[in-house]
Scaffold this motif. Structure first.
Motif, PDB file in Angstrom:
ATOM      1  N   VAL A   4       1.379  24.668  22.379  1.00  0.00           N
ATOM      2  CA  VAL A   4       0.240  25.501  21.966  1.00  0.00           C
ATOM      3  C   VAL A   4       0.725  26.436  20.862  1.00  0.00           C
ATOM      4  O   VAL A   4       1.772  27.076  20.994  1.00  0.00           O
ATOM      5  CB  VAL A   4      -0.308  26.343  23.143  1.00  0.00           C
ATOM      6  N   VAL A  37      -1.543  19.020  27.639  1.00  0.00           N
ATOM      7  CA  VAL A  37      -1.091  19.889  26.550  1.00  0.00           C
ATOM      8  C   VAL A  37       0.412  20.141  26.705  1.00  0.00           C
ATOM      9  O   VAL A  37       0.858  20.653  27.738  1.00  0.00           O
ATOM     10  CB  VAL A  37      -1.855  21.224  26.555  1.00  0.00           C
ATOM     11  N   VAL A  53      -3.437  22.663  19.912  1.00  0.00           N
ATOM     12  CA  VAL A  53      -2.617  22.120  20.995  1.00  0.00           C
ATOM     13  C   VAL A  53      -2.179  20.712  20.606  1.00  0.00           C
ATOM     14  O   VAL A  53      -2.852  20.036  19.820  1.00  0.00           O
ATOM     15  CB  VAL A  53      -3.375  22.078  22.336  1.00  0.00           C
ATOM     16  N   ARG A  76       0.994  25.188  28.250  1.00  0.00           N
ATOM     17  CA  ARG A  76       1.572  23.870  28.503  1.00  0.00           C
ATOM     18  C   ARG A  76       1.239  23.463  29.936  1.00  0.00           C
ATOM     19  O   ARG A  76       1.364  24.258  30.874  1.00  0.00           O
ATOM     20  CB  ARG A  76       3.079  23.887  28.317  1.00  0.00           C
TER      21      ARG A  76
END
Length: 598
Positions: free
Chosen positions: A182, A179, A192, A251
């Motif tokens: 977000v 990811v 995401v 993240r």
């Protein structure tokens, strides 16, 4: 689709370049556009000659945002390395190159931008000199001007050729989506984004959010700004998650296929120099591990000249062969690249363990190998091998299997030798027991499953046998009762053969030397059957009693009639009838009698 990241010094025209290629603005925030400075990650895409689609991850070039840059390039297979013709090689050019070289990035193009403002040849030669000795040596150079359009057609053609050269991802691979962004969409919830390097994601798929371990569901997918029902790597995707809040995803988290990844907080690695002529150095105890979009503080324990153990502040879903880098954020430098060698290493607790471990790691290739992992560990579960990145389908005959368990033949041979000794010792200390119980054998060998003990026994033909849940030495399996006990059994058997229901009295048993332990051993060995109340008969007494009672000629009978038919006493008849009732062979009548159940 292919995904390519940008790299290079701040203000060398990375965002301007991809905007000219795609017609899309990669800088999402007004602050970025106002200042002309990329702060976050930008995502744009275009169609190349030949019809192939390419997406770009535009990264910031400022030194304050190296962490963001690493999150963008980490999962991406290729790079546009940008150097401005009018400025040449700059400090962040070097740090970005060090990061890419540490990650082992091999594919890309060298793009000399702003070639309308200065002759690009000197900047190109300088950049090629800096790339030499790294994984990016030999990148094809292209000189362009994003404002005038000079060289842009050639760049598009080279991008198409680059995409054709990139390795084809496996659509059946397990998903690991790092990811990198977000956010929340009104009416949709948490979304995401990330680069899907391989595998497939579909709407309604259930995935696991790591490191939290929270199961979440793919509510919806977008690729290149359009809703899709399925995305196949390589792809830039936006994933709408059900079951996650914005505050629960960050993240560096990863969406992974359930039960296919091993979250680990300790790993052994091989260190790689950023440049071929510079060995890894400066391994201070506290560094930051960058992999994918994740950045995790780690404690470093050097093992050998090029190996180390990393203890992570939080677990990550890693596999053997993963590439990552170590960075010293305080010193603003990339310390080394690394290859993951072991995601489930043994503890190092004794003096000299580090040196011994370094010697073993010296032969690790960093390529997942199922047979080698089973050989190293001796015993492992099939699912754990898969989670490490090794394919159990490649295992050979040297690996024994029991369900999900895998046992290497060499370990089985060592355990068999140990088990022979344990079974011999147990037989000497417990002569009345018919072998070592399977559970005791498992605990002694420190194995996790009884089925593994069965594999060990099978690995010792002629030395061990397994019978009735007990491990015996093969040479004693046919005569595992002491001589005196067999003599006493012979006397009891002779008497019961003549009168099957005239169970020996307690005095007679004591006279024969048959105490509680001896009788229990004979019952375990299947030589006698305990009816209850201290009554012992030969095996099969239940069936024989039913046959005798059936010959009474009446479905109902009394205790007295049963006693006379069986030729025994009330002491034996009562517990025998109770046994028949418990086993559903007889039932009681309303007047207290007994009835056979046919």
């Amino acid at each position: 689709m292919q995904v390519i990241a940008t790299a290079g010094h701040v203000d060398h025209g990375k965002s301007t370049l991809v905007r000219a290629l795609t017609g899309m603005q990669p800088d999402r925030w007004a602050q970025e556009q106002r200042r002309g400075l990329t702060i976050g990650l930008g995502f744009v895409w275009t169609e190349l000659p030949g019809g192939r689609t390419v997406a770009f991850v535009d990264v910031p070039g400022h030194e304050r945002f190296v962490g963001t840059m690493l999150a963008g390039v980490g999962p991406v297979p290729a790079v546009l390395f940008v150097v401005a013709a009018d400025e040449g090689w700059m400090p962040q050019s070097a740090e970005h190159l060090d990061a890419l070289a540490a990650l082992g990035t091999e594919h890309g193009l060298l793009v000399i931008t702003r070639s309308d403002l200065a002759s690009p040849e000197q900047a190109m030669r300088e950049a090629q000199h800096q790339l030499a000795g790294t994984s990016l040596a030999g990148l094809t150079p292209v000189c362009v001007s994003a404002t005038s359009g000079m060289g842009m057609a050639e760049l598009r053609a080279e991008l198409a050729a680059l995409c054709d050269r990139l390795p084809s991802p496996d659509p059946a691979a397990d998903v690991r989506l790092w990811v990198d962004r977000v956010f929340t969409v009104r009416g949709a919830g948490t979304v995401v984004t990330g680069t899907l390097p391989a595998g497939q994601l579909s709407a309604d798929d259930q995935v696991i959010l790591r490191p939290s371990g929270q199961p979440v569901t793919v509510r919806g997918l977008q690729a290149l700004g359009q809703p899709v029902t399925r995305a196949t790597g390589v792809a830039r995707v936006a994933v709408n998650l059900r079951g996650a809040t914005t505050g629960s995803v960050h993240r560096g988290d990863a969406l992974v296929t359930p039960d296919r990844w091993l979250p680990t907080g300790v790993l052994d690695v091989r260190l790689h120099p950023v440049r071929a002529d510079q060995p890894p150095g400066g391994l201070v105890e506290q560094l930051v591990l960058h992999i994918g979009a994740a950045a995790v503080p780690v404690r470093v324990r050097p093992l050998g000249p090029d190996t180390a153990r990393l203890t992570l502040r939080g677990p990550l879903p890693l596999r053997i062969g993963d590439r990552a880098l170590l960075r010293d954020p305080g010193g603003h430098r990339i310390v080394a690249g690394l290859t993951v060698l072991d995601v489930a290493p043994p503890e190092l607790s004794r003096r000299g363990d580090s040196a011994r471990r370094a010697a073993r790691l010296a032969v690790f290739t960093g390529v997942p190998d199922a047979a080698a992992e089973v050989a190293r560990r001796g015993v492992v579960q099939r699912q754990q091998l898969i989670a490490m990145g090794a394919d159990p389908a490649t295992l050979g005959d040297e690996v024994l299997t029991a369900g999900e368990w895998l046992l290497h033949a060499d370990r089985a041979a060592l355990l068999a030798k140990q088990l022979v000794a344990v079974a011999t010792e147990h037989a000497g200390a417990n002569p009345l027991e018919p072998g070592l119980p399977l559970g005791a054998a498992r605990r002694t060998l420190e194995l996790a499953d009884n089925r593994l003990v069965e594999l060990v026994v099978r690995a010792a033909p002629g030395r061990l046998v397994l019978r009735a849940g007990r491990v015996l030495r093969a040479e004693t399996a046919g005569h595992d009762l002491p001589t005196k006990l067999r003599e006493a059994l012979g006397a009891v058997r002779q008497e019961l053969t003549a009168q099957p229901f005239a169970a020996p009295s307690a005095n007679r048993l004591a006279e024969l030397g048959l105490g509680r332990k001896e009788l229990a051993a004979l019952v375990r060995a299947g030589e006698l059957e305990h009816i209850g109340g201290g009554i012992y008969l030969l095996p099969g007494a239940e069936q024989a009693a039913v046959r005798v009672l059936a010959e009474l000629g009446t479905p109902e009978f009394t205790l007295s009639a049963a006693r006379e038919a069986l030729g025994t006493t009330r002491r034996v008849a009562m517990p025998l009838l109770e046994l028949l009732a418990r086993r559903g062979r007889t039932s009681r009548t309303e007047d207290g009698g007994h009835r056979l159940i046919r």
